[in-house]
Design a protein around this motif. Structure first.
Motif, PDB file in Angstrom:
ATOM      1  N   ALA A 150      -8.478   4.657  -8.267  1.00 32.01           N
ATOM      2  CA  ALA A 150      -9.753   4.043  -8.630  1.00 32.01           C
ATOM      3  C   ALA A 150      -9.939   2.661  -8.015  1.00 32.01           C
ATOM      4  CB  ALA A 150      -9.881   3.962 -10.149  1.00 32.01           C
ATOM      5  N   VAL A 151      -8.844   1.930  -7.794  1.00 30.71           N
ATOM      6  CA  VAL A 151      -8.985   0.566  -7.251  1.00 30.71           C
ATOM      7  C   VAL A 151      -8.790   0.511  -5.748  1.00 30.71           C
ATOM      8  CG1 VAL A 151      -8.319  -0.516  -9.426  1.00 30.71           C
ATOM      9  CG2 VAL A 151      -6.564  -0.067  -7.689  1.00 30.71           C
ATOM     10  N   GLY A 152      -8.016   1.439  -5.186  1.00 31.33           N
ATOM     11  CA  GLY A 152      -7.861   1.514  -3.747  1.00 31.33           C
ATOM     12  C   GLY A 152      -6.765   0.648  -3.174  1.00 31.33           C
ATOM     13  N   PRO A 153      -6.422   0.866  -1.905  1.00 34.82           N
ATOM     14  CA  PRO A 153      -5.305   0.159  -1.269  1.00 34.82           C
ATOM     15  C   PRO A 153      -5.539  -1.334  -1.106  1.00 34.82           C
ATOM     16  CG  PRO A 153      -6.554   1.429   0.351  1.00 34.82           C
ATOM     17  CD  PRO A 153      -7.039   1.850  -1.000  1.00 34.82           C
ATOM     18  N   ALA A 154      -6.782  -1.761  -0.923  1.00 33.35           N
ATOM     19  CA  ALA A 154      -7.056  -3.184  -0.709  1.00 33.35           C
ATOM     20  C   ALA A 154      -6.628  -4.025  -1.903  1.00 33.35           C
ATOM     21  CB  ALA A 154      -8.543  -3.401  -0.418  1.00 33.35           C
ATOM     22  N   VAL A 155      -6.769  -3.470  -3.090  1.00 28.56           N
ATOM     23  CA  VAL A 155      -6.374  -4.221  -4.288  1.00 28.56           C
ATOM     24  C   VAL A 155      -4.872  -4.454  -4.306  1.00 28.56           C
ATOM     25  CG1 VAL A 155      -6.149  -4.040  -6.804  1.00 28.56           C
ATOM     26  CG2 VAL A 155      -8.353  -3.600  -5.705  1.00 28.56           C
ATOM     27  N   TYR A 156      -4.102  -3.461  -3.892  1.00 24.06           N
ATOM     28  CA  TYR A 156      -2.643  -3.625  -3.837  1.00 24.06           C
ATOM     29  C   TYR A 156      -2.261  -4.712  -2.840  1.00 24.06           C
ATOM     30  CZ  TYR A 156      -1.071   0.087  -6.925  1.00 24.06           C
ATOM     31  OH  TYR A 156      -0.778   0.830  -8.038  1.00 24.06           O
TER      32      TYR A 156
ATOM     33  N   PRO B 106      -7.073 -10.648   5.259  1.00 26.97           N
ATOM     34  CA  PRO B 106      -7.623 -10.775   6.602  1.00 26.97           C
ATOM     35  C   PRO B 106      -8.249  -9.446   7.006  1.00 26.97           C
ATOM     36  CG  PRO B 106      -5.288 -10.397   6.740  1.00 26.97           C
ATOM     37  CD  PRO B 106      -5.615 -10.491   5.267  1.00 26.97           C
ATOM     38  N   ARG B 107      -9.015  -9.438   8.075  1.00 28.83           N
ATOM     39  CA  ARG B 107      -9.636  -8.214   8.578  1.00 28.83           C
ATOM     40  C   ARG B 107     -10.310  -7.424   7.462  1.00 28.83           C
ATOM     41  NH1 ARG B 107      -6.380  -6.189  13.535  1.00 28.83           N
ATOM     42  NH2 ARG B 107      -7.452  -4.255  12.985  1.00 28.83           N
ATOM     43  N   PRO B 108     -11.233  -8.057   6.733  1.00 31.21           N
ATOM     44  CA  PRO B 108     -11.837  -7.382   5.585  1.00 31.21           C
ATOM     45  C   PRO B 108     -12.552  -6.086   5.949  1.00 31.21           C
ATOM     46  CG  PRO B 108     -13.088  -9.350   6.168  1.00 31.21           C
ATOM     47  CD  PRO B 108     -11.817  -9.402   6.945  1.00 31.21           C
ATOM     48  N   ARG B 109     -13.083  -5.997   7.155  1.00 31.26           N
ATOM     49  CA  ARG B 109     -13.792  -4.767   7.529  1.00 31.26           C
ATOM     50  C   ARG B 109     -12.859  -3.562   7.500  1.00 31.26           C
ATOM     51  NH1 ARG B 109     -15.935  -8.831  10.584  1.00 31.26           N
ATOM     52  NH2 ARG B 109     -18.217  -9.068  10.488  1.00 31.26           N
ATOM     53  N   ALA B 110     -11.654  -3.730   7.987  1.00 33.95           N
ATOM     54  CA  ALA B 110     -10.692  -2.626   7.985  1.00 33.95           C
ATOM     55  C   ALA B 110     -10.324  -2.221   6.561  1.00 33.95           C
ATOM     56  CB  ALA B 110      -9.446  -3.018   8.763  1.00 33.95           C
ATOM     57  N   TRP B 111     -10.127  -3.205   5.699  1.00 40.84           N
ATOM     58  CA  TRP B 111      -9.776  -2.903   4.315  1.00 40.84           C
ATOM     59  C   TRP B 111     -10.945  -2.253   3.588  1.00 40.84           C
ATOM     60  CZ3 TRP B 111      -5.027  -2.562   2.858  1.00 40.84           C
ATOM     61  CH2 TRP B 111      -4.041  -3.366   3.436  1.00 40.84           C
ATOM     62  N   LEU B 112     -12.163  -2.719   3.856  1.00 36.82           N
ATOM     63  CA  LEU B 112     -13.335  -2.097   3.239  1.00 36.82           C
ATOM     64  C   LEU B 112     -13.482  -0.651   3.700  1.00 36.82           C
ATOM     65  CD1 LEU B 112     -15.828  -5.076   3.485  1.00 36.82           C
ATOM     66  CD2 LEU B 112     -15.083  -3.972   1.362  1.00 36.82           C
ATOM     67  N   ALA B 113     -13.214  -0.409   4.967  1.00 34.73           N
ATOM     68  CA  ALA B 113     -13.268   0.958   5.472  1.00 34.73           C
ATOM     69  C   ALA B 113     -12.254   1.839   4.762  1.00 34.73           C
ATOM     70  CB  ALA B 113     -13.024   0.962   6.980  1.00 34.73           C
ATOM     71  N   ALA B 114     -11.073   1.302   4.521  1.00 31.48           N
ATOM     72  CA  ALA B 114     -10.049   2.075   3.815  1.00 31.48           C
ATOM     73  C   ALA B 114     -10.495   2.409   2.391  1.00 31.48           C
ATOM     74  CB  ALA B 114      -8.735   1.288   3.787  1.00 31.48           C
TER      75      ALA B 114
ATOM     76  N   VAL C 232       0.836  -1.198   0.000  1.00 29.01           N
ATOM     77  CA  VAL C 232       0.000   0.000   0.000  1.00 29.01           C
ATOM     78  C   VAL C 232       0.869   1.247   0.000  1.00 29.01           C
ATOM     79  CG1 VAL C 232      -1.712   1.314   1.300  1.00 29.01           C
ATOM     80  CG2 VAL C 232      -1.922  -1.174   1.113  1.00 29.01           C
ATOM     81  N   GLY C 233       1.967   1.216   0.769  1.00 29.33           N
ATOM     82  CA  GLY C 233       2.873   2.353   0.787  1.00 29.33           C
ATOM     83  C   GLY C 233       3.465   2.638  -0.579  1.00 29.33           C
ATOM     84  N   GLY C 234       3.738   1.578  -1.324  1.00 29.88           N
ATOM     85  CA  GLY C 234       4.243   1.769  -2.681  1.00 29.88           C
ATOM     86  C   GLY C 234       3.223   2.472  -3.562  1.00 29.88           C
ATOM     87  N   ALA C 235       1.951   2.102  -3.404  1.00 35.17           N
ATOM     88  CA  ALA C 235       0.893   2.754  -4.172  1.00 35.17           C
ATOM     89  C   ALA C 235       0.769   4.223  -3.794  1.00 35.17           C
ATOM     90  CB  ALA C 235      -0.439   2.040  -3.945  1.00 35.17           C
ATOM     91  N   VAL C 236       0.841   4.506  -2.489  1.00 34.17           N
ATOM     92  CA  VAL C 236       0.763   5.897  -2.021  1.00 34.17           C
ATOM     93  C   VAL C 236       1.932   6.706  -2.571  1.00 34.17           C
ATOM     94  CG1 VAL C 236       0.864   7.380   0.016  1.00 34.17           C
ATOM     95  CG2 VAL C 236      -0.524   5.293   0.054  1.00 34.17           C
ATOM     96  N   LEU C 237       3.118   6.109  -2.562  1.00 32.15           N
ATOM     97  CA  LEU C 237       4.296   6.788  -3.097  1.00 32.15           C
ATOM     98  C   LEU C 237       4.127   7.088  -4.584  1.00 32.15           C
ATOM     99  CD1 LEU C 237       7.190   7.791  -2.646  1.00 32.15           C
ATOM    100  CD2 LEU C 237       7.982   5.467  -3.173  1.00 32.15           C
ATOM    101  N   LEU C 238       3.570   6.119  -5.328  1.00 33.25           N
ATOM    102  CA  LEU C 238       3.341   6.315  -6.760  1.00 33.25           C
ATOM    103  C   LEU C 238       2.386   7.473  -7.005  1.00 33.25           C
ATOM    104  CD1 LEU C 238       3.623   5.336  -9.711  1.00 33.25           C
ATOM    105  CD2 LEU C 238       1.701   3.801  -9.279  1.00 33.25           C
TER     106      LEU C 238
END
Length: 446
Positions: free
Chosen positions: A356-362, A422-430, A23-29
């Motif tokens: 468009a795809v979000g951090p969960a996809v990464y 794991p912890r899908p609720r947290a990823w969905l919230a993100a 996710v950090g790599g995506a944010v950096l990009l």
């Protein structure tokens, strides 16, 4: 056999760190694309992006859709994983579709009914602008290619001419049946586009990956790309392509007349996608993945017949796809794309897609790559096909910017690896927070 998908529960620290790095790599990009894009604008480069890498402007705002969007996001994030695991299949698909439609229209209404829905398809560059020009549908199709080039007195507006006539025909038909105008057409576009997540789930279940379908479905509902599904025709394209793939998968997995009919119907939709957007020829990698994993060539034959019927109908009506594509390349070369630097967009496009795809996809893709066959083969093949389509589209240079909407037909398939999280609720919230932030801090064009 594929490793079972058993990603629920608390993840060990050693697994959470690589997810954070992905996710950090995506944010950096995204951050790098923003910084470099602003620097290019400051130097006088014509990116035609007020807020690179997105086609948007900085405009913090709230609207009537704000409370509804927050409520839908909270409901799906908190209850989605549980309901996806225990609801009957039909009820699950219906619930997911309703939630996706509510999420998309609520996000659109953050900008208000007029600006967020009505004006999206009725601006001077959009499809509805040219609908009044059509007297005879037959004549429109027969002469469509004659009005693509813009160096002539009478030519189609930007979006009409840059696409095959299928999408324009769709909006002409809507107008003829009383659903014309930005409001009605916008709602219909959302109603169709919202079904893409259900189509992806149907495809996975037909290919023997129901558990993956159930776990990935809430992520399909809360895809941040919903910001652009409401309201852009590309969201509708995503659904048409996805249902074409879904019907082919049902046909390939079944037996008898029903299966043959499903494959035939899938072929009709897949053939139709070729006349919605020229770039959707790359979408054929998805049905190819279905056939490669099922090896059901009878379904392939019926799908090919269905697609041939559509191609034959448009050709007989006077529109030859290759002629249209050749002329679109001419106007593309003379458009704003000519001044958009390939050296920037070839990687900044991926930053726009990341939003468009979000951090969960990464994180999901990271897990797919890190474990030996964590997804069923068919599911992994679909993800790989979508990624391949994106890479090819990016390298051709025919998609420079605005891919947050243009690549929606491929992006909807990238949620599949989220089944491993794991912890899908947290990823969905993100995912939801990202979409809400984009829609409330920026004013997107589409």
């Amino acid at each position: 056999m594929p490793t079972p998908v058993t990603a629920r529960g608390r993840a060990p620290h050693r697994l959470r760190v690589p997810d954070a790095l992905a996710v950090g790599g995506a944010v950096l990009l995204v951050g790098l694309a923003a910084v470099v894009g602003r620097a290019l604008l400051a130097r006088g480069h014509e990116l035609f992006l007020p807020f690179p890498p997105l086609l948007a402007t900085w405009e913090p705002h709230v609207g009537p859709g704000t409370p509804v969007a927050i409520a839908v996001a909270a409901l799906v994030a908190l209850r989605g994983p549980e309901l996806a695991g225990r609801l009957r299949w039909g009820a699950l698909l219906g619930s997911a579709y309703a939630a996706a439609a509510a999420w998309i229209i609520a996000l659109a209404l953050v900008d208000g009914w007029q600006r967020g829905v009505v004006e999206r398809l009725s601006s001077g560059e959009e499809y509805l602008h040219d609908v009044p020009r059509v007297g005879s549908v037959r004549e429109m199709l027969a002469t469509f290619a004659d009005h693509i080039l813009t160096d002539q007195p009478v030519h189609w507006t930007t979006h009409v001419g840059a696409h095959p006539p299928g999408v324009f025909l769709f909006y002409v038909v809507l107008d003829r049946i009383g659903l014309g105008g930005g409001g009605a057409a916008g709602v219909v576009t959302v109603v169709v586009g919202a079904s893409a997540c259900a189509a992806v789930a149907v495809t996975l279940r037909a290919l023997g990956a129901e558990e993956v379908a159930r776990r990935a479905l809430p992520f399909g509902v809360l895809l941040p790309g919903a910001v652009w599904v409401g309201v852009s025709a590309d969201g509708m394209f995503a659904a048409v392509l996805a249902w074409g793939v879904a019907l082919l998968a049902v046909g390939a997995a079944g037996r008898g007349a029903g299966a043959d009919g499903a494959a035939l119907g899938g072929g009709v939709l897949l053939g139709g996608t070729l006349y919605l957007s020229y770039g959707l020829v790359l979408g054929l990698l998805l049905p190819a993945a279905v056939l490669a994993t099922t090896r059901r060539w009878r379904a392939a034959v019926f799908a090919a017949v269905g697609a041939a019927v559509v191609v034959g109908a448009f050709t007989a009506s006077g529109f030859w796809w290759l002629t249209g594509f050749d002329r679109v390349r001419v106007i593309y070369a003379a458009s704003i794309a000519a001044s958009r630097p390939y050296s920037y967009f070839v990687w900044a496009n991926l930053a726009a897609l990341s939003i468009a795809v979000g951090p969960a996809v990464y994180a999901g893709i990271r897990r797919t790559l890190a474990t030996s066959r964590p997804l069923p083969t068919a599911a992994a093949a679909l993800v790989l096909a979508a990624l391949a389509a994106i890479v090819v589209a990016d390298l051709t240079g025919l998609s420079k910017a605005e891919v947050e909407r243009i690549w929606l037909p491929f992006a909807v398939w990238l949620v599949v690896p989220c089944a491993l999280l794991p912890r899908p609720r947290a990823w969905l919230a993100a995912q939801a927070v990202l979409a809400l932030a984009v829609n409330h801090l920026l004013l997107t064009v589409w």
